[in-house]
Design a protein around this motif. Structure first.
Motif, short mmCIF file in Angstrom:
data_model
loop_
_atom_site.label_atom_id
_atom_site.label_comp_id
_atom_site.label_asym_id
_atom_site.label_seq_id
_atom_site.Cartn_x
_atom_site.Cartn_y
_atom_site.Cartn_z
N ASN A 176 47.19 -32.94 56.76
CA ASN A 176 46.91 -32.23 55.51
C ASN A 176 45.48 -32.57 55.07
O ASN A 176 45.14 -33.75 54.93
N PHE A 177 44.65 -31.56 54.86
CA PHE A 177 43.25 -31.82 54.57
C PHE A 177 43.07 -32.61 53.27
O PHE A 177 42.19 -33.47 53.18
N LYS A 178 43.89 -32.35 52.27
CA LYS A 178 43.77 -33.07 50.99
C LYS A 178 44.06 -34.56 51.19
O LYS A 178 43.37 -35.41 50.61
N SER A 179 45.07 -34.86 51.97
CA SER A 179 45.39 -36.27 52.20
C SER A 179 44.30 -36.93 53.04
O SER A 179 44.01 -38.13 52.86
N ILE A 224 50.01 -43.38 65.47
CA ILE A 224 51.37 -43.92 65.40
C ILE A 224 52.07 -43.45 64.12
O ILE A 224 53.22 -43.01 64.15
N TYR A 225 51.35 -43.52 63.00
CA TYR A 225 51.97 -43.19 61.72
C TYR A 225 52.29 -41.70 61.59
O TYR A 225 53.37 -41.33 61.11
N LEU A 226 51.37 -40.85 62.01
CA LEU A 226 51.60 -39.42 61.85
C LEU A 226 52.54 -38.84 62.90
O LEU A 226 52.97 -37.70 62.77
N LYS A 227 52.81 -39.61 63.93
CA LYS A 227 53.71 -39.18 65.00
C LYS A 227 53.12 -37.97 65.75
O LYS A 227 52.17 -37.36 65.31
N PRO A 228 53.69 -37.65 66.91
CA PRO A 228 53.08 -36.61 67.75
C PRO A 228 53.14 -35.21 67.14
O PRO A 228 53.97 -34.91 66.29
N ARG A 229 52.23 -34.37 67.62
CA ARG A 229 52.29 -32.95 67.29
C ARG A 229 53.61 -32.37 67.83
O ARG A 229 54.19 -32.89 68.78
N GLY A 239 45.15 -52.86 57.92
CA GLY A 239 44.60 -52.26 56.72
C GLY A 239 44.72 -50.74 56.74
O GLY A 239 45.10 -50.11 55.74
N SER A 240 44.42 -50.13 57.88
CA SER A 240 44.51 -48.68 57.99
C SER A 240 45.96 -48.20 57.88
O SER A 240 46.24 -47.18 57.24
N MET A 241 46.87 -48.93 58.50
CA MET A 241 48.28 -48.56 58.42
C MET A 241 48.76 -48.59 56.96
O MET A 241 49.49 -47.69 56.51
N ALA A 242 48.33 -49.61 56.21
CA ALA A 242 48.72 -49.70 54.80
C ALA A 242 48.13 -48.55 53.99
O ALA A 242 48.80 -47.97 53.12
N LEU A 243 46.89 -48.19 54.29
CA LEU A 243 46.24 -47.09 53.56
C LEU A 243 46.86 -45.74 53.91
O LEU A 243 46.94 -44.84 53.07
N LEU A 244 47.29 -45.57 55.15
CA LEU A 244 47.99 -44.35 55.54
C LEU A 244 49.30 -44.21 54.76
O LEU A 244 49.64 -43.13 54.27
N LYS A 245 50.03 -45.33 54.64
CA LYS A 245 51.28 -45.31 53.89
C LYS A 245 51.02 -44.99 52.42
O LYS A 245 51.73 -44.16 51.81
N LEU A 246 49.99 -45.60 51.84
CA LEU A 246 49.65 -45.35 50.44
C LEU A 246 49.27 -43.89 50.24
O LEU A 246 49.71 -43.23 49.28
N THR A 247 48.44 -43.38 51.13
CA THR A 247 48.02 -41.98 51.05
C THR A 247 49.22 -41.05 51.13
O THR A 247 49.34 -40.08 50.37
N ASP A 248 50.12 -41.35 52.06
CA ASP A 248 51.31 -40.51 52.27
C ASP A 248 52.20 -40.48 51.03
O ASP A 248 52.86 -39.48 50.74
N LEU A 249 52.24 -41.58 50.29
CA LEU A 249 53.03 -41.63 49.06
C LEU A 249 52.43 -40.75 47.97
O LEU A 249 53.15 -40.21 47.12
N ILE A 250 51.11 -40.61 47.99
CA ILE A 250 50.42 -39.82 46.96
C ILE A 250 50.34 -38.35 47.35
O ILE A 250 50.68 -37.45 46.57
N PRO A 266 51.37 -36.01 50.88
CA PRO A 266 51.94 -36.06 52.24
C PRO A 266 50.87 -35.84 53.30
O PRO A 266 50.06 -34.91 53.21
N LEU A 267 50.89 -36.70 54.33
CA LEU A 267 49.86 -36.64 55.37
C LEU A 267 50.05 -35.48 56.33
O LEU A 267 49.09 -34.84 56.76
N ARG A 268 51.31 -35.21 56.70
CA ARG A 268 51.57 -34.17 57.70
C ARG A 268 51.68 -32.79 57.05
O ARG A 268 52.27 -32.65 55.98
#
Length: 445
Positions: free
Chosen positions: A157-160, A214-219, A404-415, A417-419
């Motif tokens: 998601n471009f916004k995330s 890893i966090y966003l999982k495969p296409r 650090g990146s994994m934690a920020l991905l999780k935080l971003t996803d909470l605010i 959605p990443l996918r």
């Protein structure tokens, strides 16, 4: 037509209003000790480093499928806008401000570029204006999050993404820059050598890329026949040429002057890229595959990555060895990654993460104080301390960047959605995120 969102515009307007109240008007601009030749070269080098980000856009844009070219390229271009403003507001302070325990800069030091235009030159760049040093470093900060985008291409998601690069730049990139390049940074004090960003830029981006994949999982199409071929190989060739050209500013510019060290870094940069490009395609041939334009391009970029930390510390012949080892090693890991369930779309981790680590290890082995008096000899010349320090730093930086990146991905996803949704992914991000496509515009969706 999507629902209106005024929040981002309000934030930008608030920043503009803050800038009118804190204009950072200089008192007396420092001219004593400034060398015009060094300044001229560093202006050129700064522009060259910025030029790498559009080059990266073409490099990545040509490798994704035709439904995602614009979105992938825009992710690089928008980093130029976002990180430039972040750097002026607080990023430069966090990276190069007064050190707080050797871990981070005081955000008040250069807040809103206070005391930059009229500041004393940086201690390790004494012959150029402080503002020029700040902008040279800005370009490194811009391209680092842009490098990560290849790992989650075609599904974010471009916004995330925008939120993630803000967080990554402030909470991962600036601490690493401070640790490694600030005279009071704790890795700098330990003697870690990183001439132009092997740890700060490439390892941080590489490990963030692995965390993202890893966090966003495969296409949805990953591992099936539905995966589409690269949209435009000539784009990749063009992007490689722009990156190779701009990398001379990246590495030779890190000598912060028009001097023999810049020449040495320029030479090692070119030779390592050439060796790695050839090593990649010849390694393919040895495994029964055909020579490919894509292979040479990826290999050349890997060579540029690997020589980055070593470019100002090793001889030209050694850069051939570094390029060959990096090209073959990254090729091997890219092949292994393709057999796994980790969908690092454009192999950012095998190229930048592995390439950066190879470069860091090679610096610990082949650095020579005869090339750069500010260095110490590496393992090949009897210096065991540098090698051991580099191994320690490699482990520490890797852990920090990944966790650090994994934690920020999780935080971003909470605010936000990443996918994107499965429907948006199938439609393509160019249309679903931007209502644009590579061959003509589309109706509003």
């Amino acid at each position: 037509m999507q629902k209106p969102n005024y929040v981002p515009l309000v934030l930008l307007l608030a920043l503009g209003l803050l800038a009118t109240f804190l204009p950072a008007i200089p008192t007396k601009i420092v001219t004593e000790g400034i060398d015009t030749g060094d300044t001229a070269w560093m202006l050129c080098a700064t522009a060259l480093v910025l030029f790498m980000t559009p080059g990266l856009a073409f490099f990545y844009g040509g490798m994704v499928n035709s439904k995602n070219v614009i979105s992938t390229m825009l992710q690089s271009f928008v980093a130029m806008g976002i990180v430039s403003l972040l750097w002026v507001v607080v990023g430069f302070s966090l990276a190069f401000g007064h050190s707080i325990g050797g871990f981070i800069g005081d955000p008040r030091t250069f807040f809103m570029f206070k005391d930059v235009l009229d500041g004393k030159p940086w201690s390790l760049a004494a012959t150029i204006p402080l503002a020029l040093f700040a902008f040279f470093q800005m370009k490194f900060a811009i391209i680092t999050p842009a490098l990560i985008t290849g790992s989650f291409a075609e599904r974010i998601n471009f916004k995330s993404y925008v939120l993630f690069i803000v967080l990554f730049s402030l909470l991962v990139y600036t601490p690493l820059a401070h640790w490694t390049w600030h005279p009071d940074g704790f890795l700098f004090k330990l003697g870690v050598l990183d001439f132009a960003g092997g740890t700060v830029v490439h390892m941080s981006a590489g490990w963030a890329a692995l965390a993202s994949a890893i966090y966003l999982k495969p296409r949805k199409s990953y591992g099936t026949e539905a995966v589409l071929p690269p949209a435009n190989i000539p784009f990749v060739l063009l992007g490689t040429g722009l990156l190779w050209f701009g990398w001379f500013g990246f590495n030779a510019g890190s000598a912060v002057g028009a001097n023999p060290l810049a020449v040495s870094a320029f030479a090692t940069t070119n030779v390592a890229a050439a060796a790695a490009g050839l090593a990649w395609i010849l390694f393919d041939v040895a495994r029964g595959r055909k020579l490919s334009a894509l292979g040479f391009c990826i290999g050349a970029v890997v060579g540029l990555v690997a020589i980055t930390p070593a470019s100002g510390f090793v001889t030209v012949p050694v850069s051939i060895f570094i390029g060959i080892v990096a090209g073959m090693t990254s090729n091997f890991f890219a092949h292994m990654r393709s057999k796994s369930r980790i969908d690092d779309t454009l192999d950012v981790f095998p190229c930048h993460g592995i390439g950066g680590m190879v470069g860091m290890i090679m610096t610990g082995i082949f650095a020579s104080k005869a090339v750069n008096a500010a260095a110490v000899d590496g393992l090949a010349y009897g210096g065991t301390h540098l090698f051991l320090v580099h191994i320690m730093a490699l482990v520490l930086v890797s852990a920090f960047a990944f966790v650090g990146s994994m934690a920020l991905l999780k935080l971003t996803d909470l605010i936000i959605p990443l996918r994107v949704s499965a429907e948006e992914e199938s439609l393509g991000l160019d249309v679903s995120q931007h209502e644009e496509q590579i061959y003509g515009n589309v109706a509003s969706v």
